[in-house]
Design a protein around this motif. Sequence first.
Motif, PDB file in Angstrom:
ATOM      1  N   CYS A   1       2.757  -5.073  -5.369  1.00 23.71           N
ATOM      2  CA  CYS A   1       1.793  -5.262  -4.526  1.00 23.71           C
ATOM      3  C   CYS A   1       0.727  -3.929  -4.764  1.00 23.71           C
ATOM      4  O   CYS A   1      -0.467  -4.179  -4.856  1.00 23.71           O
ATOM      5  N   ARG A   2       1.401  -2.915  -4.325  1.00 25.31           N
ATOM      6  CA  ARG A   2       0.428  -1.642  -4.322  1.00 25.31           C
ATOM      7  C   ARG A   2      -0.377  -1.343  -5.649  1.00 25.31           C
ATOM      8  O   ARG A   2      -1.556  -0.915  -5.958  1.00 25.31           O
ATOM      9  N   SER A   3       0.613  -1.960  -6.880  1.00 26.21           N
ATOM     10  CA  SER A   3      -0.095  -1.637  -8.027  1.00 26.21           C
ATOM     11  C   SER A   3      -1.210  -2.636  -8.467  1.00 26.21           C
ATOM     12  O   SER A   3      -2.196  -2.246  -9.183  1.00 26.21           O
ATOM     13  N   ARG A   4      -1.149  -3.894  -8.069  1.00 22.92           N
ATOM     14  CA  ARG A   4      -1.946  -4.762  -8.359  1.00 22.92           C
ATOM     15  C   ARG A   4      -3.117  -4.941  -7.524  1.00 22.92           C
ATOM     16  O   ARG A   4      -4.317  -4.921  -7.975  1.00 22.92           O
ATOM     17  N   GLN A   5      -2.851  -4.330  -6.306  1.00 24.15           N
ATOM     18  CA  GLN A   5      -4.095  -3.868  -5.448  1.00 24.15           C
ATOM     19  C   GLN A   5      -4.813  -2.936  -5.973  1.00 24.15           C
ATOM     20  O   GLN A   5      -6.105  -3.085  -6.043  1.00 24.15           O
TER      21      GLN A   5
ATOM     22  N   LEU B   1       6.784  -8.296   3.818  1.00 20.70           N
ATOM     23  CA  LEU B   1       7.143  -7.198   3.441  1.00 20.70           C
ATOM     24  C   LEU B   1       5.603  -6.339   2.949  1.00 20.70           C
ATOM     25  O   LEU B   1       5.601  -5.178   2.440  1.00 20.70           O
ATOM     26  N   ALA B   2       4.595  -6.841   3.455  1.00 19.83           N
ATOM     27  CA  ALA B   2       3.327  -6.298   3.086  1.00 19.83           C
ATOM     28  C   ALA B   2       3.140  -4.867   3.443  1.00 19.83           C
ATOM     29  O   ALA B   2       2.769  -4.157   2.723  1.00 19.83           O
ATOM     30  N   LYS B   3       3.508  -4.483   4.728  1.00 22.26           N
ATOM     31  CA  LYS B   3       3.464  -3.055   5.327  1.00 22.26           C
ATOM     32  C   LYS B   3       4.549  -2.232   4.354  1.00 22.26           C
ATOM     33  O   LYS B   3       4.166  -0.899   4.606  1.00 22.26           O
ATOM     34  N   ALA B   4       5.493  -2.664   3.739  1.00 22.92           N
ATOM     35  CA  ALA B   4       6.414  -1.973   3.144  1.00 22.92           C
ATOM     36  C   ALA B   4       5.761  -1.512   1.549  1.00 22.92           C
ATOM     37  O   ALA B   4       6.169  -0.349   1.259  1.00 22.92           O
ATOM     38  N   VAL B   5       5.257  -2.515   0.746  1.00 26.76           N
ATOM     39  CA  VAL B   5       5.186  -2.368  -0.402  1.00 26.76           C
ATOM     40  C   VAL B   5       3.715  -2.457  -0.748  1.00 26.76           C
ATOM     41  O   VAL B   5       3.412  -2.079  -1.831  1.00 26.76           O
ATOM     42  N   CYS B   6       2.686  -2.684   0.108  1.00 29.55           N
ATOM     43  CA  CYS B   6       1.272  -2.869  -0.283  1.00 29.55           C
ATOM     44  C   CYS B   6       0.446  -1.430  -0.029  1.00 29.55           C
ATOM     45  O   CYS B   6       1.045  -0.559   0.634  1.00 29.55           O
ATOM     46  N   LEU B   7      -0.874  -1.290  -0.312  1.00 28.78           N
ATOM     47  CA  LEU B   7      -1.603  -0.334   0.064  1.00 28.78           C
ATOM     48  C   LEU B   7      -1.869  -0.225   1.582  1.00 28.78           C
ATOM     49  O   LEU B   7      -2.121  -1.063   2.061  1.00 28.78           O
ATOM     50  N   ASN B   8      -2.075   0.788   1.985  1.00 30.49           N
ATOM     51  CA  ASN B   8      -2.429   1.241   3.441  1.00 30.49           C
ATOM     52  C   ASN B   8      -4.014   1.051   3.205  1.00 30.49           C
ATOM     53  O   ASN B   8      -4.533   0.967   2.304  1.00 30.49           O
ATOM     54  N   GLU B   9      -4.533   1.319   4.443  1.00 32.45           N
ATOM     55  CA  GLU B   9      -5.948   1.474   4.597  1.00 32.45           C
ATOM     56  C   GLU B   9      -6.519   2.495   3.689  1.00 32.45           C
ATOM     57  O   GLU B   9      -7.547   2.538   3.102  1.00 32.45           O
ATOM     58  N   ARG B  10      -5.961   3.538   3.733  1.00 29.53           N
ATOM     59  CA  ARG B  10      -6.201   4.983   3.257  1.00 29.53           C
ATOM     60  C   ARG B  10      -6.112   4.461   1.456  1.00 29.53           C
ATOM     61  O   ARG B  10      -7.097   4.874   0.594  1.00 29.53           O
ATOM     62  N   GLY B  11      -5.254   3.724   1.218  1.00 27.51           N
ATOM     63  CA  GLY B  11      -5.092   3.598  -0.209  1.00 27.51           C
ATOM     64  C   GLY B  11      -6.156   2.575  -0.825  1.00 27.51           C
ATOM     65  O   GLY B  11      -6.702   2.688  -1.866  1.00 27.51           O
TER      66      GLY B  11
ATOM     67  N   TYR C   1      12.858  -2.667  -1.153  1.00 26.50           N
ATOM     68  CA  TYR C   1      11.697  -3.632  -0.704  1.00 26.50           C
ATOM     69  C   TYR C   1      11.227  -4.069  -1.984  1.00 26.50           C
ATOM     70  O   TYR C   1      10.598  -5.116  -2.057  1.00 26.50           O
ATOM     71  N   ASP C   2      10.902  -3.315  -3.085  1.00 27.16           N
ATOM     72  CA  ASP C   2      10.355  -3.493  -4.314  1.00 27.16           C
ATOM     73  C   ASP C   2      11.334  -4.716  -4.942  1.00 27.16           C
ATOM     74  O   ASP C   2      10.703  -5.345  -5.643  1.00 27.16           O
ATOM     75  N   ALA C   3      12.580  -4.419  -4.708  1.00 28.23           N
ATOM     76  CA  ALA C   3      13.364  -5.387  -5.435  1.00 28.23           C
ATOM     77  C   ALA C   3      13.256  -6.708  -4.702  1.00 28.23           C
ATOM     78  O   ALA C   3      13.377  -7.748  -5.360  1.00 28.23           O
ATOM     79  N   LEU C   4      13.213  -6.765  -3.541  1.00 27.52           N
ATOM     80  CA  LEU C   4      12.898  -8.104  -2.846  1.00 27.52           C
ATOM     81  C   LEU C   4      11.604  -8.795  -3.369  1.00 27.52           C
ATOM     82  O   LEU C   4      11.365 -10.184  -3.727  1.00 27.52           O
ATOM     83  N   GLU C   5      10.531  -7.931  -3.517  1.00 24.82           N
ATOM     84  CA  GLU C   5       9.270  -8.531  -3.947  1.00 24.82           C
ATOM     85  C   GLU C   5       9.397  -8.754  -5.379  1.00 24.82           C
ATOM     86  O   GLU C   5       8.774  -9.876  -5.822  1.00 24.82           O
ATOM     87  N   ALA C   6      10.078  -7.914  -6.366  1.00 23.68           N
ATOM     88  CA  ALA C   6      10.045  -8.331  -7.668  1.00 23.68           C
ATOM     89  C   ALA C   6      11.154  -9.230  -8.091  1.00 23.68           C
ATOM     90  O   ALA C   6      10.864 -10.194  -9.055  1.00 23.68           O
ATOM     91  N   ILE C   7      12.183  -9.513  -7.423  1.00 18.08           N
ATOM     92  CA  ILE C   7      13.336 -10.251  -7.864  1.00 18.08           C
ATOM     93  C   ILE C   7      13.796 -11.326  -7.036  1.00 18.08           C
ATOM     94  O   ILE C   7      13.712 -12.735  -7.469  1.00 18.08           O
ATOM     95  N   VAL C   8      13.604 -11.225  -5.606  1.00 21.95           N
ATOM     96  CA  VAL C   8      14.321 -12.310  -4.734  1.00 21.95           C
ATOM     97  C   VAL C   8      13.122 -13.086  -4.286  1.00 21.95           C
ATOM     98  O   VAL C   8      12.374 -13.080  -3.348  1.00 21.95           O
TER      99      VAL C   8
ATOM    100  N   ARG D   1       6.593 -11.967  -6.012  1.00 19.06           N
ATOM    101  CA  ARG D   1       6.705 -12.444  -4.662  1.00 19.06           C
ATOM    102  C   ARG D   1       5.405 -12.457  -3.868  1.00 19.06           C
ATOM    103  O   ARG D   1       5.029 -13.399  -2.740  1.00 19.06           O
ATOM    104  N   ASN D   2       4.409 -11.803  -4.297  1.00 18.62           N
ATOM    105  CA  ASN D   2       3.336 -11.665  -3.938  1.00 18.62           C
ATOM    106  C   ASN D   2       3.302 -11.110  -2.352  1.00 18.62           C
ATOM    107  O   ASN D   2       2.810 -11.918  -1.252  1.00 18.62           O
ATOM    108  N   ALA D   3       3.736 -10.080  -2.172  1.00 18.83           N
ATOM    109  CA  ALA D   3       4.166  -9.549  -0.998  1.00 18.83           C
ATOM    110  C   ALA D   3       3.104  -9.285   0.093  1.00 18.83           C
ATOM    111  O   ALA D   3       3.317  -9.120   1.359  1.00 18.83           O
ATOM    112  N   GLU D   4       1.876  -9.175  -0.420  1.00 21.03           N
ATOM    113  CA  GLU D   4       0.568  -9.176   0.592  1.00 21.03           C
ATOM    114  C   GLU D   4       0.538 -10.446   1.420  1.00 21.03           C
ATOM    115  O   GLU D   4      -0.012 -10.053   2.354  1.00 21.03           O
TER     116      GLU D   4
END
Length: 282
Positions: A173-177, A136-146, A113-120, A129-132
């Motif tokens: 997404c998770r690093s930027r968030q 892909l958001a729930k695959a590569v972004c922070l969850n509520e706890r994060g 999923y990171d590959a899709l966000e970073a490359i595709v 890709r700004n996956a948020e």
Amino acid sequence: MKSPNQVLLTKLKLQIFLICIIVSKMRNKLIKYFKLIFLTLSFIIVLSSSLIYLYDKRYLIINKFNFIILNKDTSDYSDPRLLDEFWANEILKGGYILHLRHADHFWVDVRSYDALEAIVHSNDIDIGRNAENDYLAKAVCLNERGKIQARAMGEHFKYAKVPISYVISSVSCRSRQTAKLAFGGYNKVSHILNHPGIYNEEFSSYLKKIKKFYLNLPVSNDSNLVVSSDNGVITPLMFENNPPSLRLDEGGFSVISIKNNKLYFEHEFRNFSNFSRVFYKR
């Protein structure tokens, strides 16, 4: 006078006796030889085990040695919390790279999923890709706890008065968030900080790129630079002092310095609480 048969028998007995003597001597020599081999092998095994143990613990030994010569209280320097305390206070002076692993997210193995966000995507390579805003958001972004964790990390850094003047993030997404929620944003995003597991590349090529990237980060003497990225981005081979294998929990961070244009791994707060608890006394 002895008969020929008696003479022959006597010679045979003599030969057998001599053979027995020779075999006995050879047996004694073989026993000594095998004893020597056994002792030598035992020594090699013990020595090798000791060297392997010291090699595995070399980073901790170096840290403890540095801790001693810095004239700190060494009555209990074997306690890793003292090293945490020293380095937590040391980064208050600035001048370090803080490699921060992003806060908690949804899934464990997210490389495809990171590959899709970073490359595709059709955006710039350092935008992603700004996956948020994507499925892909729930695959590569922070969850509520994060998200809570990232905000809390920022509050702890602020309470401890850690000087931070520059924040750089990977495309993920998770690093930027994490950077946004903990530090209010970031100065730059770079695809070089993306997890190497999403690319088909030689490790030697990656090592050269990531080492050059970190050496060129704009670290100031009186403030720290934060890198918000993944766990597998930094590798022991990029450092001059060869630290052990690196493993940060989500929210943990490593302290890195640059000396004479070389990278040095200084300390690891494997989880964020190892850092934050230093500043809360009772």
